[in-house]
Design an enzyme around this catalytic site. Structure first.
Site, PDB file in Angstrom:
ATOM      1  N   ASP A  37     -10.495  -2.179  -4.249  1.00  0.00           N
ATOM      2  CA  ASP A  37     -10.335  -3.165  -3.176  1.00  0.00           C
ATOM      3  C   ASP A  37     -11.638  -3.316  -2.377  1.00  0.00           C
ATOM      4  O   ASP A  37     -12.052  -2.399  -1.658  1.00  0.00           O
ATOM      5  CB  ASP A  37      -9.192  -2.709  -2.239  1.00  0.00           C
ATOM      6  CG  ASP A  37      -8.902  -3.755  -1.169  1.00  0.00           C
ATOM      7  OD1 ASP A  37      -7.898  -3.599  -0.442  1.00  0.00           O
ATOM      8  OD2 ASP A  37      -9.704  -4.720  -1.058  1.00  0.00           O
ATOM      9  N   ASP A  38     -12.295  -4.470  -2.524  1.00  0.00           N
ATOM     10  CA  ASP A  38     -13.601  -4.628  -1.868  1.00  0.00           C
ATOM     11  C   ASP A  38     -13.474  -4.963  -0.395  1.00  0.00           C
ATOM     12  O   ASP A  38     -14.477  -5.216   0.274  1.00  0.00           O
ATOM     13  CB  ASP A  38     -14.443  -5.692  -2.583  1.00  0.00           C
ATOM     14  CG  ASP A  38     -15.934  -5.318  -2.534  1.00  0.00           C
ATOM     15  OD1 ASP A  38     -16.768  -6.044  -3.077  1.00  0.00           O
ATOM     16  OD2 ASP A  38     -16.237  -4.247  -1.934  1.00  0.00           O
TER      17      ASP A  38
ATOM     18  N   ASP B 117       3.698  47.686 -23.788  1.00  0.00           N
ATOM     19  CA  ASP B 117       3.492  46.975 -25.065  1.00  0.00           C
ATOM     20  C   ASP B 117       4.246  45.646 -25.109  1.00  0.00           C
ATOM     21  O   ASP B 117       3.745  44.652 -25.664  1.00  0.00           O
ATOM     22  CB  ASP B 117       3.985  47.842 -26.235  1.00  0.00           C
ATOM     23  CG  ASP B 117       3.093  49.073 -26.416  1.00  0.00           C
ATOM     24  OD1 ASP B 117       1.923  48.980 -26.014  1.00  0.00           O
ATOM     25  OD2 ASP B 117       3.584  50.106 -26.895  1.00  0.00           O
TER      26      ASP B 117
ATOM     27  N   HIS C  34       0.904   9.872 -11.063  1.00  0.00           N
ATOM     28  CA  HIS C  34       0.619  10.588  -9.810  1.00  0.00           C
ATOM     29  C   HIS C  34       1.228  11.985  -9.851  1.00  0.00           C
ATOM     30  O   HIS C  34       2.276  12.202 -10.444  1.00  0.00           O
ATOM     31  CB  HIS C  34       1.181   9.795  -8.620  1.00  0.00           C
ATOM     32  CG  HIS C  34       0.261   8.698  -8.200  1.00  0.00           C
ATOM     33  ND1 HIS C  34       0.695   7.518  -7.631  1.00  0.00           N
ATOM     34  CD2 HIS C  34      -1.089   8.566  -8.328  1.00  0.00           C
ATOM     35  CE1 HIS C  34      -0.335   6.732  -7.387  1.00  0.00           C
ATOM     36  NE2 HIS C  34      -1.440   7.342  -7.804  1.00  0.00           N
TER      37      HIS C  34
ATOM     38  N   ASP D 143      -4.609  -5.419  -0.186  1.00  0.00           N
ATOM     39  CA  ASP D 143      -3.976  -5.636   1.137  1.00  0.00           C
ATOM     40  C   ASP D 143      -4.972  -5.579   2.281  1.00  0.00           C
ATOM     41  O   ASP D 143      -4.634  -5.218   3.404  1.00  0.00           O
ATOM     42  CB  ASP D 143      -2.912  -4.550   1.362  1.00  0.00           C
ATOM     43  CG  ASP D 143      -3.516  -3.135   1.202  1.00  0.00           C
ATOM     44  OD1 ASP D 143      -2.780  -2.150   1.384  1.00  0.00           O
ATOM     45  OD2 ASP D 143      -4.744  -3.042   0.914  1.00  0.00           O
ATOM     46  N   GLY D 144      -6.250  -5.893   1.974  1.00  0.00           N
ATOM     47  CA  GLY D 144      -7.203  -5.866   3.089  1.00  0.00           C
ATOM     48  C   GLY D 144      -7.637  -4.426   3.377  1.00  0.00           C
ATOM     49  O   GLY D 144      -7.273  -3.505   2.638  1.00  0.00           O
TER      50      GLY D 144
ATOM     51  N   HIS E 281      -5.681   7.626 -14.095  1.00  0.00           N
ATOM     52  CA  HIS E 281      -4.661   6.680 -14.584  1.00  0.00           C
ATOM     53  C   HIS E 281      -5.139   6.016 -15.877  1.00  0.00           C
ATOM     54  O   HIS E 281      -4.365   5.885 -16.839  1.00  0.00           O
ATOM     55  CB  HIS E 281      -4.396   5.582 -13.541  1.00  0.00           C
ATOM     56  CG  HIS E 281      -3.712   6.053 -12.306  1.00  0.00           C
ATOM     57  ND1 HIS E 281      -2.636   6.906 -12.316  1.00  0.00           N
ATOM     58  CD2 HIS E 281      -3.960   5.790 -10.999  1.00  0.00           C
ATOM     59  CE1 HIS E 281      -2.237   7.141 -11.067  1.00  0.00           C
ATOM     60  NE2 HIS E 281      -3.028   6.481 -10.244  1.00  0.00           N
TER      61      HIS E 281
ATOM     62  N   HIS F 126     -10.029   9.341  -9.341  1.00  0.00           N
ATOM     63  CA  HIS F 126      -8.557   9.287  -9.356  1.00  0.00           C
ATOM     64  C   HIS F 126      -8.084   8.152 -10.267  1.00  0.00           C
ATOM     65  O   HIS F 126      -7.236   8.341 -11.140  1.00  0.00           O
ATOM     66  CB  HIS F 126      -8.030   9.060  -7.930  1.00  0.00           C
ATOM     67  CG  HIS F 126      -6.559   8.786  -7.852  1.00  0.00           C
ATOM     68  ND1 HIS F 126      -5.629   9.760  -7.533  1.00  0.00           N
ATOM     69  CD2 HIS F 126      -5.848   7.644  -8.054  1.00  0.00           C
ATOM     70  CE1 HIS F 126      -4.408   9.219  -7.549  1.00  0.00           C
ATOM     71  NE2 HIS F 126      -4.509   7.938  -7.867  1.00  0.00           N
ATOM     72  N   GLU F 127      -8.664   6.972 -10.079  1.00  0.00           N
ATOM     73  CA  GLU F 127      -8.212   5.816 -10.886  1.00  0.00           C
ATOM     74  C   GLU F 127      -8.490   6.038 -12.372  1.00  0.00           C
ATOM     75  O   GLU F 127      -7.698   5.630 -13.226  1.00  0.00           O
ATOM     76  CB  GLU F 127      -8.891   4.534 -10.393  1.00  0.00           C
ATOM     77  CG  GLU F 127      -8.574   4.169  -8.940  1.00  0.00           C
ATOM     78  CD  GLU F 127      -7.073   4.080  -8.628  1.00  0.00           C
ATOM     79  OE1 GLU F 127      -6.702   4.198  -7.455  1.00  0.00           O
ATOM     80  OE2 GLU F 127      -6.268   3.918  -9.561  1.00  0.00           O
TER      81      GLU F 127
END
Lengths: 82, 376
Positions: free
Chosen positions: B99-100, B288, B129, B76-77, B123, B119-120
């Site tokens: 996401d680059d 005990d 999560h 998504d940018g 998965h 994190h990834e």
């Protein structure tokens, strides 16, 4: 009726909110979610799911805390299984 | 922590990975280093090892991409979604996409590659999560994470070890791990098996021994063995007694003259406390065994050949105690190591022997091996 939750979304666009709930809480992608429906409101249910996951106050409304959480950078994987 | 439905996991410990392409934001050496460090986060706490491939299909294919990149889940940018990954399995499963359109960095001036990749990879190994805000598997990126002292939370460790177990070697030092040499893992079906303590916990049964405990749930034939540090790293090992106060979803853990209250894996604030706050005389140095009898809202504490009864409503010891164990529990004549109540019976453990006691008939109804619950 209380104001429809979407009406108070403020800065985040309706589309982005809907996409957030679709991507991470499996809101059905049928585009007409935000139309007010008398019987049930899946958007409210999904907002509540999200609020529950993040330990926010479960109101079903897009209150400030909920909006803030939606804006945070995050992982693209859903938070709940379908 | 949570796992994916049907709990997909790698059916082997040697997992391969390949860095398919690089982001232009960082030099390749730093990208390599961030990926290796992110994988080491998980290999440190499991038997898993990660072997790098330079070509062909690896289990975990790591790639940078923007917008639509072939898996129908477009990025998504800048901002928003930083990456995503797929649970263990063939082809796209196990893969990590980053996401680059983000500004990837080796520090936190941009989006830290190590942190997001770690994190990834959670998965890719089978973790879903977590709702624990301190967990690496919490979905929200925490730019304030102290990268110089990064360590997995207990929630992450418990999750990944529930899939792959702990490393064969000693668990790497965490903040509070003891420095003693970990003794041999206890043998589950040892005919001389004895326990330090036994308790229920949210419908499961926990059997404690030294630094380990077995978890037995009704839907698994066999118990699973864990290290105490997996869930309670700050507690000492070798518990004396443990009981679950089911009405409050609390478990109380006793060691010498101290006791802790836990909820799940969280130690409640204000603990440990002295056992004397419960009403024991100073002559008592340790407990005990203990168990809570919900029907009467009473907790029974056993010390040598006598026992006390504590009223969980009045939060005080009942009058007329201590009493002789043999008087009120005829047939239970040996020193008790552990005890718990289940299905309306009291179970007393003494060495490798277990006595099932019927509180209504007031007699021992069965004598069993202590590890009879493990279906050996």
């Amino acid at each position: 009726h209380p104001l429809h939750p979407a009406a108070r979304a403020g800065k985040m666009s309706m589309d982005r909110i809907q996409k957030y709930l679709e991507d991470f809480y499996h809101l059905e992608k049928n585009g007409k979610q935000f139309v007010r429906r008398k019987d049930s409101n899946p958007v409210v249910a999904k907002i509540q799911d999200m609020q529950r996951f993040f330990g926010l106050k479960v109101t079903g409304n897009l209150d400030d805390d909920t909006m803030e959480m939606m804006k945070k950078p995050r992982c693209g994987f859903p938070d709940v299984s379908p | 922590f949570r796992l994916f439905p049907y709990m997909p996991k790698w059916k082997k410990n040697e997992v391969t990975y390949r860095i398919v392409n690089y982001t232009a934001d960082m030099n390749q050496i730093d990208t390599d280093a961030a990926i290796e460090r992110a994988l080491k986060v998980w290999s440190d706490v499991t038997p898993l090892t990660f072997h790098r491939l330079r070509e062909g299909e690896a289990d975990i294919m790591i790639s940078f991409a923007v917008q639509e990149h072939g898996d129908f889940i477009p990025f998504d940018g800048p901002g928003g979604v930083l990456g995503h990954a797929y649970p263990p399995g063939p082809k796209i499963n196990g893969d990590v996409h980053l996401d680059d359109d983000e500004k990837w960095t080796k520090d936190t001036t941009g989006v830290n590659l190590f942190l997001v990749a770690a994190h990834e990879f959670g998965h890719s190994l089978g973790l879903f999560h977590s709702t624990d805000t301190k967990a690496l598997m919490y979905p929200i990126y925490n730019a304030n994470t102290d990268l110089t002292r990064f360590f997995l939370s207990q929630d992450d460790i418990a999750g990944i070890q529930s899939l792959y177990g702990s490393p064969d070697g000693p668990v790497p030092p965490t903040k509070s791990a003891d420095t003693e040499k970990p003794e041999e893992k206890p043998v589950t079906c040892d005919s001389n098996r004895s326990f330090d303590a036994v308790s229920t916990l949210r419908g499961e049964m926990l059997f404690f021994k030294d630094r380990y405990f077995w978890r037995k749930s009704s839907n698994n034939i066999e118990p699973a063995l864990y290290m105490l540090t997996t869930f309670w790293p700050s507690l000492p090992s070798g518990f004396d007694a443990v009981y679950e106060l089911t009405t409050k979803d609390m478990v109380f853990i006793f060691k010498e003259s101290k006791f802790w209250s836990i909820k799940g894996s969280d130690i409640q604030p204000g603990y440990p406390r002295d056992i004397y706050t419960l009403g024991f005389p100073r002559t008592v140095k340790k407990i005990d065994a203990a168990f809570f009898y919900k029907e009467k809202q009473k907790t029974y504490f056993f010390v040598n050949d006598i026992y006390w009864r504590y009223d969980e409503k009045r939060h005080s010891m009942d009058h007329g105690y201590p009493r002789q164990i043999a008087t009120d529990f005829p047939g239970v004549n040996q020193k008790i190591d552990a005890a718990f109540e289940a299905f309306g019976f009291f179970y007393f453990f003494s060495g490798s022997t277990q006595f099932q006691f019927d509180p209504n008939a007031k007699r021992v109804t069965r004598t069993l091996k202590s590890n009879s619950w493990f279906n050996c």
